[in-house]
Write a protein that holds these residues in place. Structure first.
Motif, PDB file in Angstrom:
ATOM      1  N   LEU A 123       0.810  -1.219   0.000  1.00  0.00           N
ATOM      2  CA  LEU A 123       0.000   0.000   0.000  1.00  0.00           C
ATOM      3  C   LEU A 123       0.844   1.270   0.000  1.00  0.00           C
ATOM      4  CD1 LEU A 123      -2.991   0.945   0.189  1.00  0.00           C
ATOM      5  CD2 LEU A 123      -2.653   1.086   2.661  1.00  0.00           C
ATOM      6  N   LEU A 124       1.976   1.282   0.709  1.00  0.00           N
ATOM      7  CA  LEU A 124       2.762   2.498   0.882  1.00  0.00           C
ATOM      8  C   LEU A 124       4.096   2.488   0.142  1.00  0.00           C
ATOM      9  CD1 LEU A 124       2.212   3.041   4.722  1.00  0.00           C
ATOM     10  CD2 LEU A 124       0.920   4.051   2.816  1.00  0.00           C
ATOM     11  N   VAL A 125       4.749   1.344   0.102  1.00  0.00           N
ATOM     12  CA  VAL A 125       6.107   1.280  -0.452  1.00  0.00           C
ATOM     13  C   VAL A 125       6.098   1.054  -1.956  1.00  0.00           C
ATOM     14  CG1 VAL A 125       8.308   0.050  -0.343  1.00  0.00           C
ATOM     15  CG2 VAL A 125       7.012   0.471   1.753  1.00  0.00           C
ATOM     16  N   MET A 126       5.334   0.071  -2.404  1.00  0.00           N
ATOM     17  CA  MET A 126       5.356  -0.289  -3.829  1.00  0.00           C
ATOM     18  C   MET A 126       4.934   0.851  -4.757  1.00  0.00           C
ATOM     19  SD  MET A 126       4.062  -4.232  -4.019  1.00  0.00           S
ATOM     20  CE  MET A 126       4.904  -5.548  -3.165  1.00  0.00           C
ATOM     21  N   PRO A 127       3.887   1.624  -4.454  1.00  0.00           N
ATOM     22  CA  PRO A 127       3.503   2.702  -5.385  1.00  0.00           C
ATOM     23  C   PRO A 127       4.613   3.735  -5.600  1.00  0.00           C
ATOM     24  CG  PRO A 127       1.706   2.231  -3.878  1.00  0.00           C
ATOM     25  CD  PRO A 127       2.885   1.474  -3.379  1.00  0.00           C
ATOM     26  N   LEU A 128       5.267   4.180  -4.519  1.00  0.00           N
ATOM     27  CA  LEU A 128       6.352   5.149  -4.675  1.00  0.00           C
ATOM     28  C   LEU A 128       7.547   4.537  -5.399  1.00  0.00           C
ATOM     29  CD1 LEU A 128       6.232   6.865  -1.160  1.00  0.00           C
ATOM     30  CD2 LEU A 128       5.364   7.757  -3.331  1.00  0.00           C
ATOM     31  N   SER A 129       7.824   3.268  -5.127  1.00  0.00           N
ATOM     32  CA  SER A 129       8.917   2.598  -5.836  1.00  0.00           C
ATOM     33  C   SER A 129       8.601   2.451  -7.317  1.00  0.00           C
ATOM     34  CB  SER A 129       9.164   1.224  -5.205  1.00  0.00           C
ATOM     35  OG  SER A 129      10.210   0.547  -5.857  1.00  0.00           O
ATOM     36  N   ALA A 130       7.340   2.211  -7.646  1.00  0.00           N
ATOM     37  CA  ALA A 130       6.959   2.100  -9.055  1.00  0.00           C
ATOM     38  C   ALA A 130       7.119   3.439  -9.776  1.00  0.00           C
ATOM     39  CB  ALA A 130       5.511   1.612  -9.157  1.00  0.00           C
ATOM     40  N   VAL A 131       6.741   4.519  -9.126  1.00  0.00           N
ATOM     41  CA  VAL A 131       6.923   5.844  -9.737  1.00  0.00           C
ATOM     42  C   VAL A 131       8.400   6.132  -9.962  1.00  0.00           C
ATOM     43  CG1 VAL A 131       6.622   8.319  -9.337  1.00  0.00           C
ATOM     44  CG2 VAL A 131       4.767   6.740  -8.779  1.00  0.00           C
ATOM     45  N   HIS A 132       9.216   5.806  -8.972  1.00  0.00           N
ATOM     46  CA  HIS A 132      10.659   6.007  -9.094  1.00  0.00           C
ATOM     47  C   HIS A 132      11.235   5.190 -10.247  1.00  0.00           C
ATOM     48  CE1 HIS A 132      14.843   5.997  -6.924  1.00  0.00           C
ATOM     49  NE2 HIS A 132      14.805   6.791  -7.982  1.00  0.00           N
ATOM     50  N   LEU A 133      10.751   3.960 -10.402  1.00  0.00           N
ATOM     51  CA  LEU A 133      11.264   3.090 -11.470  1.00  0.00           C
ATOM     52  C   LEU A 133      10.844   3.597 -12.848  1.00  0.00           C
ATOM     53  CD1 LEU A 133      11.262  -0.779 -11.373  1.00  0.00           C
ATOM     54  CD2 LEU A 133      10.487   0.386 -13.416  1.00  0.00           C
ATOM     55  N   LEU A 134       9.570   3.961 -12.998  1.00  0.00           N
ATOM     56  CA  LEU A 134       9.062   4.343 -14.317  1.00  0.00           C
ATOM     57  C   LEU A 134       9.612   5.700 -14.772  1.00  0.00           C
ATOM     58  CD1 LEU A 134       5.339   3.171 -13.959  1.00  0.00           C
ATOM     59  CD2 LEU A 134       7.162   2.081 -15.275  1.00  0.00           C
ATOM     60  N   LEU A 135       9.786   6.629 -13.845  1.00  0.00           N
ATOM     61  CA  LEU A 135      10.306   7.947 -14.221  1.00  0.00           C
ATOM     62  C   LEU A 135      11.821   7.981 -14.309  1.00  0.00           C
ATOM     63  CD1 LEU A 135       8.003  10.325 -12.121  1.00  0.00           C
ATOM     64  CD2 LEU A 135       7.764   9.638 -14.520  1.00  0.00           C
ATOM     65  N   GLY A 136      12.476   7.041 -13.646  1.00  0.00           N
ATOM     66  CA  GLY A 136      13.931   7.026 -13.660  1.00  0.00           C
ATOM     67  C   GLY A 136      14.558   8.046 -12.749  1.00  0.00           C
ATOM     68  N   LYS A 137      13.774   8.723 -11.944  1.00  0.00           N
ATOM     69  CA  LYS A 137      14.279   9.714 -10.989  1.00  0.00           C
ATOM     70  C   LYS A 137      13.263   9.859  -9.867  1.00  0.00           C
ATOM     71  CE  LYS A 137      12.201  13.611 -13.456  1.00  0.00           C
ATOM     72  NZ  LYS A 137      12.436  14.926 -14.101  1.00  0.00           N
ATOM     73  N   TRP A 138      13.692  10.517  -8.789  1.00  0.00           N
ATOM     74  CA  TRP A 138      12.791  10.741  -7.654  1.00  0.00           C
ATOM     75  C   TRP A 138      12.126  12.105  -7.816  1.00  0.00           C
ATOM     76  CZ3 TRP A 138      10.513   7.885  -4.198  1.00  0.00           C
ATOM     77  CH2 TRP A 138       9.934   8.478  -3.073  1.00  0.00           C
ATOM     78  N   PRO A 139      10.802  12.124  -8.043  1.00  0.00           N
ATOM     79  CA  PRO A 139      10.146  13.408  -8.338  1.00  0.00           C
ATOM     80  C   PRO A 139       9.662  14.156  -7.108  1.00  0.00           C
ATOM     81  CG  PRO A 139       8.603  11.626  -8.695  1.00  0.00           C
ATOM     82  CD  PRO A 139       9.883  10.988  -8.223  1.00  0.00           C
ATOM     83  N   PHE A 140       9.820  13.567  -5.908  1.00  0.00           N
ATOM     84  CA  PHE A 140       9.267  14.183  -4.696  1.00  0.00           C
ATOM     85  C   PHE A 140      10.374  14.816  -3.860  1.00  0.00           C
ATOM     86  CE2 PHE A 140       6.730  10.358  -5.742  1.00  0.00           C
ATOM     87  CZ  PHE A 140       5.567  10.978  -6.133  1.00  0.00           C
ATOM     88  N   LYS A 141       9.968  15.416  -2.760  1.00  0.00           N
ATOM     89  CA  LYS A 141      10.909  16.096  -1.880  1.00  0.00           C
ATOM     90  C   LYS A 141      11.751  15.088  -1.095  1.00  0.00           C
ATOM     91  CE  LYS A 141       7.998  20.200  -1.300  1.00  0.00           C
ATOM     92  NZ  LYS A 141       7.298  21.083  -0.327  1.00  0.00           N
ATOM     93  N   SER A 142      12.837  15.589  -0.500  1.00  0.00           N
ATOM     94  CA  SER A 142      13.750  14.721   0.241  1.00  0.00           C
ATOM     95  C   SER A 142      13.102  14.158   1.507  1.00  0.00           C
ATOM     96  CB  SER A 142      15.015  15.494   0.614  1.00  0.00           C
ATOM     97  OG  SER A 142      14.690  16.624   1.413  1.00  0.00           O
ATOM     98  N   ALA A 143      12.169  14.915   2.113  1.00  0.00           N
ATOM     99  CA  ALA A 143      11.478  14.419   3.311  1.00  0.00           C
ATOM    100  C   ALA A 143      10.641  13.188   2.979  1.00  0.00           C
ATOM    101  CB  ALA A 143      10.606  15.519   3.908  1.00  0.00           C
ATOM    102  N   ILE A 144       9.988  13.219   1.826  1.00  0.00           N
ATOM    103  CA  ILE A 144       9.207  12.048   1.401  1.00  0.00           C
ATOM    104  C   ILE A 144      10.128  10.878   1.090  1.00  0.00           C
ATOM    105  CG2 ILE A 144       7.581  11.189  -0.316  1.00  0.00           C
ATOM    106  CD1 ILE A 144       6.496  13.986  -0.600  1.00  0.00           C
ATOM    107  N   CYS A 145      11.317  11.191   0.566  1.00  0.00           N
ATOM    108  CA  CYS A 145      12.298  10.144   0.292  1.00  0.00           C
ATOM    109  C   CYS A 145      12.725   9.451   1.586  1.00  0.00           C
ATOM    110  CB  CYS A 145      13.511  10.730  -0.419  1.00  0.00           C
ATOM    111  SG  CYS A 145      14.868   9.551  -0.658  1.00  0.00           S
ATOM    112  N   ASP A 146      12.973  10.238   2.639  1.00  0.00           N
ATOM    113  CA  ASP A 146      13.356   9.650   3.921  1.00  0.00           C
ATOM    114  C   ASP A 146      12.240   8.766   4.486  1.00  0.00           C
ATOM    115  OD1 ASP A 146      15.791  10.930   3.769  1.00  0.00           O
ATOM    116  OD2 ASP A 146      15.120  12.668   4.962  1.00  0.00           O
ATOM    117  N   ALA A 147      11.001   9.260   4.380  1.00  0.00           N
ATOM    118  CA  ALA A 147       9.867   8.476   4.872  1.00  0.00           C
ATOM    119  C   ALA A 147       9.700   7.190   4.057  1.00  0.00           C
ATOM    120  CB  ALA A 147       8.588   9.310   4.809  1.00  0.00           C
ATOM    121  N   PHE A 148       9.911   7.291   2.755  1.00  0.00           N
ATOM    122  CA  PHE A 148       9.787   6.127   1.877  1.00  0.00           C
ATOM    123  C   PHE A 148      10.832   5.059   2.226  1.00  0.00           C
ATOM    124  CE2 PHE A 148      11.755   4.307  -2.010  1.00  0.00           C
ATOM    125  CZ  PHE A 148      10.789   3.367  -2.308  1.00  0.00           C
ATOM    126  N   ILE A 149      12.082   5.464   2.394  1.00  0.00           N
ATOM    127  CA  ILE A 149      13.142   4.499   2.710  1.00  0.00           C
ATOM    128  C   ILE A 149      12.914   3.884   4.090  1.00  0.00           C
ATOM    129  CG2 ILE A 149      15.613   4.270   3.195  1.00  0.00           C
ATOM    130  CD1 ILE A 149      16.121   6.319   1.019  1.00  0.00           C
TER     131      ILE A 149
END
Length: 435
Positions: free
Chosen positions: A94-120
């Motif tokens: 529910l939380l990890v796979m969707p953000l990982s899919a966006v990162h994979l398809l775009l080839g870059k991280w489109p969100f802020k660094s705070a969201i990146c920390d929460a995602f990891i």
């Protein structure tokens, strides 16, 4: 004028075609994972596969959670352990796979660094919790097999042990994911979001999240299989021994037979062979077969003390009838007895149960190792091999292969349970009826 128009059209068409051929969407020399050189069909195919994995993870683990919550037959401590595993896997989907899919398809991280920390943090927390729950389930099964008092309702061991393992799995997962917030981390590159590449943290996290749990799971499931094999064989052999009658060390003979004579001496006596050849001059169908002789009253009445089968004064008709009575009590030794057939059947049942237990444990451990081992090999190699140019496609594949384990866990740990299957069927039936 016409020539000028045609020349202008041809020039414009050639420019458009050249721009299309040089565009990133149709560049044949694209690098997998780089959005600037990924074809449209590649994005659609990868997105479809990732959506299926996410849907399987959320729906499958959601079914397990609802089943344990709604069905009273599943309100056991062991099933609560499975439900806690389903919660961890559900949050991954529910939380990890969707953000990982966006990162994979775009080839870059489109969100802020705070969201990146929460995602990891969520990624490491939920995936580590999922793995540690598999260890807890293996320990629970081992205690169930080896400790008789463990499954009793009044057992304090079971009452506090399972909730303790659930809390321990989540606390240890938090201990693995939190150190980067206290300085054990590396700086993120621009438009990237990856786990800390610090070598010390890499060793700490990979050993705690995978390699130690892997060793524990292998050892415990090996012990479980050995215990099950021992019990199945002992049970099968004990049943076969009970069904087989006790054999006396000395042959049982008729009470009217003198003590000096035994079945063996009668069978080996020359007069027995002589009498048989006198009765039938033709070849007997039992000529090359070994026999056991059961002497009863009807047969021993014709035996004299000098070990002759029939006295010389008897007539040929009396001699033949007495021999026929004796042959009616003769059984071939090369024919299997009923108790031997039953023993063979018990051995086959034991072998079948052993194969089933081995197959179940092999599926559990095999799926776990196949899904997670490649990812943790890459996780260790990356920070320690700066010259290793690991392809982005390979990194994405092993990452989602680990995620895929979260989709398989509800199938592996519930499909063998009739109660879970009945609960799933009931949930589906209620959903269909409401619609």
């Amino acid at each position: 004028m016409t020539l000028d128009v045609n020349y202008t059209k041809s020039t414009l068409s050639s420019c458009i075609l050249s721009n299309i051929s040089n565009s990133s969407l149709y560049n044949s020399s694209r690098v997998p994972g780089d959005v600037s050189s990924t074809s449209l069909w590649y994005d659609i195919l990868v997105g479809l596969i990732l959506a299926i994995v996410m849907l399987m993870t959320v729906v499958g683990n959601g079914f397990v959670i609802v089943a344990v919550w709604k069905d009273t037959r599943l309100h056991t401590l062991a099933n609560k352990l499975v439900a806690s595993l389903a919660v961890a896997d559900f949050l991954v989907g529910l939380l990890v796979m969707p953000l990982s899919a966006v990162h994979l398809l775009l080839g870059k991280w489109p969100f802020k660094s705070a969201i990146c920390d929460a995602f990891i943090t969520a990624d490491v927390l939920f995936c580590t919790s999922s793995i540690l729950h598999l260890v807890a389930i293996s320990v629970d099964r081992y205690k169930t097999v080896t400790d008789i008092s463990y499954n009793r309702v009044s057992s304090k061991k079971h009452k506090y042990f399972v909730p303790g393992m659930i809390c321990g799995a989540w606390l240890l997962s938090a201990a693995v994911c939190l150190p980067p917030f206290f300085g054990w981390r590396t700086e993120q590159k621009e438009e990237s979001c990856v786990i800390s590449q610090d070598r010390g943290y890499t060793i700490y996290s990979t050993i705690g999240a995978f390699y130690i749990p892997l060793i524990i799971i292998l050892v415990i499931y090996t012990k479980i299989f050995l215990v099950i094999r021992y019990r199945v064989r002992r049970k099968a052999f004990s049943k076969a021994a009970q069904s087989q009658p006790m054999l006396s060390p000395t042959p049982v003979i008729d009470k009217k037979l003198p003590p000096s004579q035994t079945v063996e001496t009668i069978v080996n006596n020359n007069s027995f062979a002589k009498s048989t050849t006198d009765i039938d001059n033709h070849n007997s169908p039992c000529e090359d077969t070994t026999f056991t002789v059961n002497l009863n009253e009807s047969s021993t009445n014709h035996l004299s003390p000098n070990m002759t089968l029939v006295s010389e004064s008897q007539s040929n008709s009396s001699r033949r009838s007495s021999f026929q009575q004796l042959m009616n009590n003769v059984q071939p030794l090369n024919k299997k007895r009923p108790e031997e057939n039953k023993k063979t059947k018990q051995e086959k049942i034991a072998q079948k149960r052993e194969r089933k237990a081995f197959r179940t444990l092999a599926i559990i451990t095999g799926v776990f190792i196949t899904c997670w081992l490649p990812f943790f090999i890459f996780a260790v190699v990356g920070p320690f091999c700066n010259k290793c140019n690991i392809p982005i496609l390979a990194t994405n594949f092993v990452t989602w292969l680990g995620y895929f384990n979260c989709a398989l866990n509800p199938i592996i740990y519930t499909i063998f349970s009739p109660d879970f299957r009945a609960a799933f069927k009931k949930i589906l039936t209620n959903c269909v009826c409401r619609n």
